[in-house]
Scaffold this active site. Structure first.
Site, mmCIF file in Angstrom:
data_model
loop_
_atom_site.group_PDB
_atom_site.id
_atom_site.type_symbol
_atom_site.label_atom_id
_atom_site.label_comp_id
_atom_site.label_asym_id
_atom_site.label_seq_id
_atom_site.Cartn_x
_atom_site.Cartn_y
_atom_site.Cartn_z
ATOM 1 N N ASP A 71 2.606 -6.668 7.316
ATOM 2 C CA ASP A 71 2.385 -6.972 8.840
ATOM 3 C C ASP A 71 2.865 -8.108 9.255
ATOM 4 O OD1 ASP A 71 0.832 -5.040 9.987
ATOM 5 O OD2 ASP A 71 -1.100 -5.343 8.560
ATOM 6 N N LYS A 188 -18.614 7.472 21.198
ATOM 7 C CA LYS A 188 -19.718 6.868 20.348
ATOM 8 C C LYS A 188 -19.250 6.203 19.189
ATOM 9 C CE LYS A 188 -23.706 8.359 20.857
ATOM 10 N NZ LYS A 188 -24.516 7.750 21.783
ATOM 11 N N LYS A 222 -18.190 3.736 30.643
ATOM 12 C CA LYS A 222 -19.372 3.721 29.770
ATOM 13 C C LYS A 222 -18.876 2.749 28.492
ATOM 14 C CE LYS A 222 -20.837 7.875 27.127
ATOM 15 N NZ LYS A 222 -20.486 9.145 26.931
ATOM 16 N N GLY A 353 14.522 -2.566 -5.589
ATOM 17 C CA GLY A 353 13.838 -2.069 -6.325
ATOM 18 C C GLY A 353 13.541 -2.566 -7.873
ATOM 19 N N CYS A 380 19.999 -6.209 -2.878
ATOM 20 C CA CYS A 380 19.584 -6.636 -4.165
ATOM 21 C C CYS A 380 19.574 -5.666 -5.288
ATOM 22 C CB CYS A 380 17.794 -6.745 -3.983
ATOM 23 S SG CYS A 380 17.241 -7.944 -5.061
ATOM 24 N N ARG A 474 14.595 -10.818 -10.111
ATOM 25 C CA ARG A 474 14.625 -12.020 -11.361
ATOM 26 C C ARG A 474 15.987 -11.766 -12.023
ATOM 27 N NH1 ARG A 474 9.560 -8.736 -11.781
ATOM 28 N NH2 ARG A 474 8.079 -10.163 -11.728
ATOM 29 N N HIS A 519 17.740 -10.199 0.790
ATOM 30 C CA HIS A 519 17.176 -9.146 1.629
ATOM 31 C C HIS A 519 17.557 -9.526 3.178
ATOM 32 C CE1 HIS A 519 15.168 -6.878 -1.446
ATOM 33 N NE2 HIS A 519 14.949 -8.082 -2.016
ATOM 34 N N GLU A 521 17.218 -7.763 5.563
ATOM 35 C CA GLU A 521 16.379 -6.728 6.525
ATOM 36 C C GLU A 521 15.407 -7.675 6.942
ATOM 37 O OE1 GLU A 521 16.740 -6.486 3.208
ATOM 38 O OE2 GLU A 521 14.881 -5.806 2.352
#
Ligand code: GLN
Length: 547
Positions: A71, A188, A222, A353, A380, A474, A519, A521
């Protein structure tokens, strides 16, 4: 001092709380306010760094090296505000900090309890940097009623109570299910969800209602009456063709106005929405389409490569084309010919990955792209695989491999072109890691500078020879093999400033073949597409014209 907006969800999960928060942040910015967005997650993992992408989606990395919930990626893409370590926290982190304090004796022998010790820790977290912005938006993960969410709900209730009146508001997202049989939207579940919130002392000021159908006036009245909110504070959230329509859609439904009214800000500055109109136009009026293959391992869950998919979309927007992404499972051709799986694409991307599964397939994808002159972007692990491919098939190092997989007993293939990095320079100091350190936090993480070689393709793409990008790995390509690989045509066109760590490689004489150890992106935005993605898609457009 900041005003606080707490965003919670009810009825079901996956309603798009993160997107609603991000869009609201963008709308407040459009009205001239500064914002910061935060995510508070009730799960017990200390951070998402060791959570499987299959289960939890991508791990988003911040400049300051935090491994966070995806997020935060939405927040950055909508607001352009770089997230920090202090913008994401989980129950696990909160508890581990409280327990550490207890062990240190900070609580002077008191009995440690959820209230007040855990809730105070959460409140302290929420208020970090509160003087820096006009609005702080805090999203609480999960759904109201979840057992593990309770300390967070109690903490935000207390937080609003501690602040002067009018400084905090609560926004709650719910779902209005549509019953086709009776042709009705049902309110509801929303009423129950608000009741649940009220029972823990939180009265929402704004309700955002997800709905597949237009919400009739009668139903809106409502909901307002039974949930005790003003009618204009019942905001509809309809399904959208693209997430980037969300700021304009929420503005049309009156969300930003409702928020400003709830704070009593009047008259509110008018919003400047030109940027979002331009984004809308680029998404809705593409002038062509390109097909890009993402050759990865976590292809069943698209959220696992969320930022990559978004960055490709941004690259498409930069070129006014639609990017059609196809997910190709690299394992399918680990032991097979890649051609049938990769033919017909205008560009190939091999993402990051971990672990060996699918790596032989990824190496074949790099070979295919190199030989067929298809644009290739290796990110990567995707760069590491391109280097191994070059070493094995062009430089003649048949046994080239990576220490990440080839250390296992019995494997004799092995020239460690990619090795386990244990020491490196960050800014002005050395960082060291031991092989048996905890799995969490042993990586080279966060923003690092790189120096690009003058005249290289990447220097041209970036329009600069010094860049800063985010890392999470790594292993590293071994500089020892540089001369040999460069003699074969694979240029090391970007290096760490000390010249020790290869950051970028590119094939000479190939229309577009770039591998990056970082990265890119993570830094792309719809209103500022990342140059590598914009140019990669441009190259894909060129390929599409050839076929
Ligand atoms: N597994 C590789 C490493 O740790 C690549 C990581 C990645 O792609 N993010 O270096």
């Amino acid at each position: 001092m900041a005003r606080f907006i707490f965003i919670t969800g009810g009825v079901v999960s996956s309603l798009g709380k993160g997107l609603a928060s991000a869009a609201l942040g963008a709308l407040l910015q459009a009205r001239g306010y500064s914002v910061r967005l935060r995510k508070l997650d009730p799960y017990l993992n200390v951070d998402p760094g060791t959570m499987s992408p299959f289960e939890h989606g991508e791990v988003f990395v911040t400049d300051d090296g935090a491994e966070t919930d995806l997020d935060l990626g939405h927040y950055e893409r909508f607001t352009g505000v770089p997230a920090r370590k202090t913008d994401s926290v989980s129950s696990g982190r909160i508890y581990s900090d409280v327990l550490e304090k207890e062990r240190r004796g900070d609580y002077l022998g008191k009995t440690i309890q959820v209230v007040p010790h855990v809730t105070n820790q959460i409140k302290d977290f929420i208020s970090i940097g509160e003087d820096e912005v006009d609005f702080m938006l805090c999203e609480i993960g999960g759904t109201v009623g979840d057992i593990e969410g309770l300390p967070f709900f109690e903490a935000i209730r207390q937080f609003a109570h501690d602040k002067p009146q009018g400084q905090c508001i609560f926004m709650h997202l719910t779902l209005l299910p549509y019953l086709a049989a009776s042709g009705e939207l049902k309110t509801k579940p929303t009423q129950h969800s608000v009741k649940e919130l009220q029972s823990i002392g939180i009265a929402p000021d704004i309700l955002v209602c997800r709905s597949e159908q237009p919400i009739p006036e009668k139903e809106r009245e409502k909901i307002a009456l039974f949930c005790n909110v003003r009618k204009q504070c019942v905001v509809a959230a309809y399904d959208l063709k693209s997430i980037y329509e969300a700021p304009l859609a929420y503005h049309e439904q009156g969300l930003d106005q409702a928020v400003l009214d709830a704070f009593g800000i009047s008259p509110a500055p008018a919003p400047k929405l030109e940027v979002w109109h331009d984004v809308y136009d680029r998404i809705h009026n593409p002038e062509g389409q390109v097909k890009v293959a993402i050759v990865g391992k976590y292809t069943q869950l698209e959220d696992a490569y969320k930022s990559i998919a978004e960055a490709l979309t941004h690259g498409g927007m930069a070129n006014r084309v639609k990017v059609k992404i196809e997910w190709v499972d690299a394992e399918l051709f680990d032991n097979d010919d890649a051609t049938p799986y990769l033919e017909g694409f205008h560009a190939i991307l091999v993402p990051g990955g971990f672990g060996e599964r699918g790596t032989e397939g990824k190496i074949k994808a790099a070979k295919f792209a190199r030989e067929k002159k298809i644009p290739y972007l290796g990110i990567c692990l995707g760069m590491q695989m391109a280097v191994i491919e070059a070493a094995r098939n062009v430089a003649g190092l048949e046994k080239a491999g990576s220490e990440e997989f080839d250390h296992e007993a019995g494997k004799k293939r092995f020239e460690p072109v990619v090795y386990h990095l244990k020491e490196w320079v960050q800014g002005n100091h050395m960082v060291a890691r031991k092989a048996d350190d905890d799995k969490g936090g042993t990586m080279r993480l966060g923003a690092y500078d790189a120096t690009l070689i003058e005249g290289s393709k990447v220097a041209e793409v970036y329009g600069s020879t010094s860049i800063e990008e985010r890392h999470r790995h790594r292993y590293e390509v071994d500089i020892k093999y540089r001369d040999m690989l460069e003699a074969s045509g694979l240029k090391f066109s970007g290096m760490s400033p000390d010249g020790k760590l290869p950051e970028i490689v590119e094939w000479e004489g190939h229309p577009w073949f770039i591998g990056v150890q970082f990265h890119p992106e993570l830094k792309s935005k719809p209103f500022a597409p990342h140059p590598l993605f914009a140019d990669f898609v441009r190259a894909a457009v060129d390929t599409s014209r050839l076929v």
